[in-house]
Design a protein around this motif. Sequence first.
Motif, PDB file in Angstrom:
ATOM      1  N   GLU A 245       0.836  -1.202   0.000  1.00  0.00           N
ATOM      2  CA  GLU A 245       0.000   0.000   0.000  1.00  0.00           C
ATOM      3  C   GLU A 245       0.876   1.260   0.000  1.00  0.00           C
ATOM      4  N   GLN A 247      -0.097   4.223  -0.141  1.00  0.00           N
ATOM      5  CA  GLN A 247      -0.709   5.266   0.687  1.00  0.00           C
ATOM      6  C   GLN A 247      -0.179   5.260   2.120  1.00  0.00           C
ATOM      7  N   SER A 250       2.604   7.741   1.550  1.00  0.00           N
ATOM      8  CA  SER A 250       2.479   8.813   0.552  1.00  0.00           C
ATOM      9  C   SER A 250       2.386  10.206   1.164  1.00  0.00           C
ATOM     10  N   GLU A 251       1.936  10.305   2.422  1.00  0.00           N
ATOM     11  CA  GLU A 251       1.800  11.617   3.047  1.00  0.00           C
ATOM     12  C   GLU A 251       3.069  12.035   3.797  1.00  0.00           C
TER      13      GLU A 251
END
Length: 334
Positions: A245, A247, A250-251
């Motif tokens: 994943e 995500q 990703s931040e």
Amino acid sequence: MLNADLPWLQAPLAEALARARSHALLVQGPAGVGQLELAVKLAQSWLCEATAPGEPACNHCASCKLFASGTHPDFQLLLPEALDAPMRESLGLPFEEIEVKAGKAKPSREIKVEAVRGLLSFAQATSARGRAKVVVIFPAEALNGVAANALLKTLEEPSGVLRFVLASFDPASLLPTIRSRCQPLPLPLPERDAALAWLASKGVEGAEGLLAATGGRPQQALDWARGGLSDAAWQALPKRVARGEVQALSELAPPRAIDALQRLCHDLVRRSHGQRGQFFAPASLPTPKRAGPLLAWEAELRRASRHADHPLNASLWIESLVAQAQAAIVAAVR
């Protein structure tokens, strides 16, 4: 009031004030435990005009008020350009934001020789208030080679009542000639209970997990919490990465993403040898059967960390890192 009051610094501050024999101290220890705060409290105490030598600053005299306002004429704080605003803000000192214009180089993470030359002019001047003059350099390892050499003579033969406090996360990277001119002042991790109490006073939820995630570094745990990272999200990270994943990371800024993966890899290697992980709870980690894929992944992460501040395409880079992590974890647990 200067925001430099961390409860676990009281004992090392008192010890440093009582036992300082040199005009230059080197505060050294892991990041996230208050090296800069201890350094500035030492500086303030040396400049305080209401207390006896060897005692902490009173916080009320004219000198302390000048210090807290960032306008004391006998104090200089030397920081890399990229850290100047955030570090001064964290201390409650005035700062100027640096505007990065298109086509201009990003603010440097090094302390360059021009900054040291400006410091030398301050060092040669007479003390304005007569008590002392104090220079704090943080982090000392940010001094590039030319800047460090330019500092050496003044560090060896300071004029008048000039004192230095260098603070470092990585003292081994300093020039031996810099280290030899400084009295070392170790600053270890704070006691767990003191760190947790401080985090609770800051309103951090899941403080116990975040403190473990940062290796016992309360300031870093606070930064992570204020950046939106919860204990639940941290504990979910290993399984999300194992599923590929993107995500999950990703931040995060690229350096933070690399740091998270290195902690995960570290814990998985420990687990592959039957040891408990250091940064994640046991239930959050898969159980590797082989260490080989993890050690290869660890080497790749070290190489990637050299470019973490300047990836060509951050999103593609993060995607590649997650794919690499997934492949290593899958190979290790088979």
